[in-house]
Scaffold this motif. Sequence first.
Motif, PDB file in Angstrom:
ATOM      1  N   GLN A   1      41.176  15.236  24.497  1.00  0.00           N
ATOM      2  CA  GLN A   1      40.129  14.600  23.670  1.00  0.00           C
ATOM      3  C   GLN A   1      38.973  13.745  24.474  1.00  0.00           C
ATOM      4  OE1 GLN A   1      41.246  11.323  21.157  1.00  0.00           O
ATOM      5  NE2 GLN A   1      39.951  11.639  19.809  1.00  0.00           N
TER       6      GLN A   1
ATOM      7  N   ILE B   1      35.514  11.430  23.854  1.00  0.00           N
ATOM      8  CA  ILE B   1      34.598  10.764  22.794  1.00  0.00           C
ATOM      9  C   ILE B   1      33.516  10.324  23.701  1.00  0.00           C
ATOM     10  CG2 ILE B   1      34.390   8.708  21.055  1.00  0.00           C
ATOM     11  CD1 ILE B   1      37.140   8.950  20.535  1.00  0.00           C
TER      12      ILE B   1
ATOM     13  N   ASP C   1      44.883  12.917  22.928  1.00  0.00           N
ATOM     14  CA  ASP C   1      44.599  12.221  21.522  1.00  0.00           C
ATOM     15  C   ASP C   1      45.850  11.779  20.939  1.00  0.00           C
ATOM     16  OD1 ASP C   1      45.827  14.219  20.427  1.00  0.00           O
ATOM     17  OD2 ASP C   1      44.335  15.131  19.244  1.00  0.00           O
ATOM     18  N   ARG C   2      45.952  11.191  19.796  1.00  0.00           N
ATOM     19  CA  ARG C   2      47.480  10.591  19.314  1.00  0.00           C
ATOM     20  C   ARG C   2      48.206  11.845  18.479  1.00  0.00           C
ATOM     21  NH1 ARG C   2      45.576   4.567  17.334  1.00  0.00           N
ATOM     22  NH2 ARG C   2      44.905   3.827  19.697  1.00  0.00           N
TER      23      ARG C   2
ATOM     24  N   VAL D   1      33.352   7.543  26.298  1.00  0.00           N
ATOM     25  CA  VAL D   1      34.026   6.293  26.057  1.00  0.00           C
ATOM     26  C   VAL D   1      35.711   6.416  26.044  1.00  0.00           C
ATOM     27  CG1 VAL D   1      31.964   5.150  25.079  1.00  0.00           C
ATOM     28  CG2 VAL D   1      33.659   6.482  23.769  1.00  0.00           C
ATOM     29  N   LYS D   2      36.021   7.498  25.856  1.00  0.00           N
ATOM     30  CA  LYS D   2      37.407   7.900  25.897  1.00  0.00           C
ATOM     31  C   LYS D   2      37.527   9.472  26.468  1.00  0.00           C
ATOM     32  CE  LYS D   2      41.660   8.624  23.693  1.00  0.00           C
ATOM     33  NZ  LYS D   2      42.333   9.385  22.849  1.00  0.00           N
ATOM     34  N   ASP D   3      38.541   9.566  27.383  1.00  0.00           N
ATOM     35  CA  ASP D   3      38.623  10.814  28.063  1.00  0.00           C
ATOM     36  C   ASP D   3      40.208  10.861  28.250  1.00  0.00           C
ATOM     37  OD1 ASP D   3      38.847  13.320  29.302  1.00  0.00           O
ATOM     38  OD2 ASP D   3      37.444  12.791  30.895  1.00  0.00           O
ATOM     39  N   GLY D   4      40.955  11.607  27.333  1.00  0.00           N
ATOM     40  CA  GLY D   4      42.503  11.783  27.664  1.00  0.00           C
ATOM     41  C   GLY D   4      43.001  12.303  26.451  1.00  0.00           C
TER      42      GLY D   4
ATOM     43  N   ARG E   1      32.403  17.112  30.401  1.00  0.00           N
ATOM     44  CA  ARG E   1      32.476  15.811  31.333  1.00  0.00           C
ATOM     45  C   ARG E   1      31.555  15.775  32.029  1.00  0.00           C
ATOM     46  NH1 ARG E   1      38.092  17.680  31.401  1.00  0.00           N
ATOM     47  NH2 ARG E   1      39.392  16.272  30.139  1.00  0.00           N
TER      48      ARG E   1
ATOM     49  N   ARG F   1      37.820  17.895  20.541  1.00  0.00           N
ATOM     50  CA  ARG F   1      39.160  17.882  20.819  1.00  0.00           C
ATOM     51  C   ARG F   1      39.526  19.328  21.228  1.00  0.00           C
ATOM     52  NH1 ARG F   1      42.276  13.441  17.385  1.00  0.00           N
ATOM     53  NH2 ARG F   1      40.509  12.217  16.896  1.00  0.00           N
TER      54      ARG F   1
ATOM     55  N   ASP G   1      33.104  13.237  19.013  1.00  0.00           N
ATOM     56  CA  ASP G   1      34.469  13.523  19.249  1.00  0.00           C
ATOM     57  C   ASP G   1      34.962  14.987  19.337  1.00  0.00           C
ATOM     58  OD1 ASP G   1      37.409  13.529  19.002  1.00  0.00           O
ATOM     59  OD2 ASP G   1      37.449  12.076  17.624  1.00  0.00           O
TER      60      ASP G   1
END
Length: 78
Positions: free
Chosen positions: A29, A31, A21-22, A16-19, A5, A44, A42
Amino acid sequence: MNRLRVELPKGGWKIVKDGPDRSQGRSPQIIAESAGREFAVDVRLHKEVMAENSPPMLEVTVESLCYRSPVTPTASEG
């Protein structure tokens, strides 16, 4: 993950994504895209599973743009 980070933006990457995953385990995760957007990563974090005696692991996927051939004039243009 915390180091990613901090360090990715210093290297010209945009997160663009920090949280989570599904997945069922909701793995952390991140991205990120490169400054010119030629590459994306990406990452994880799969946590330790004591019942399976497996250590925590990072899963890293790197994507890049496909090569595109130069545009050539068509017969009707030239």
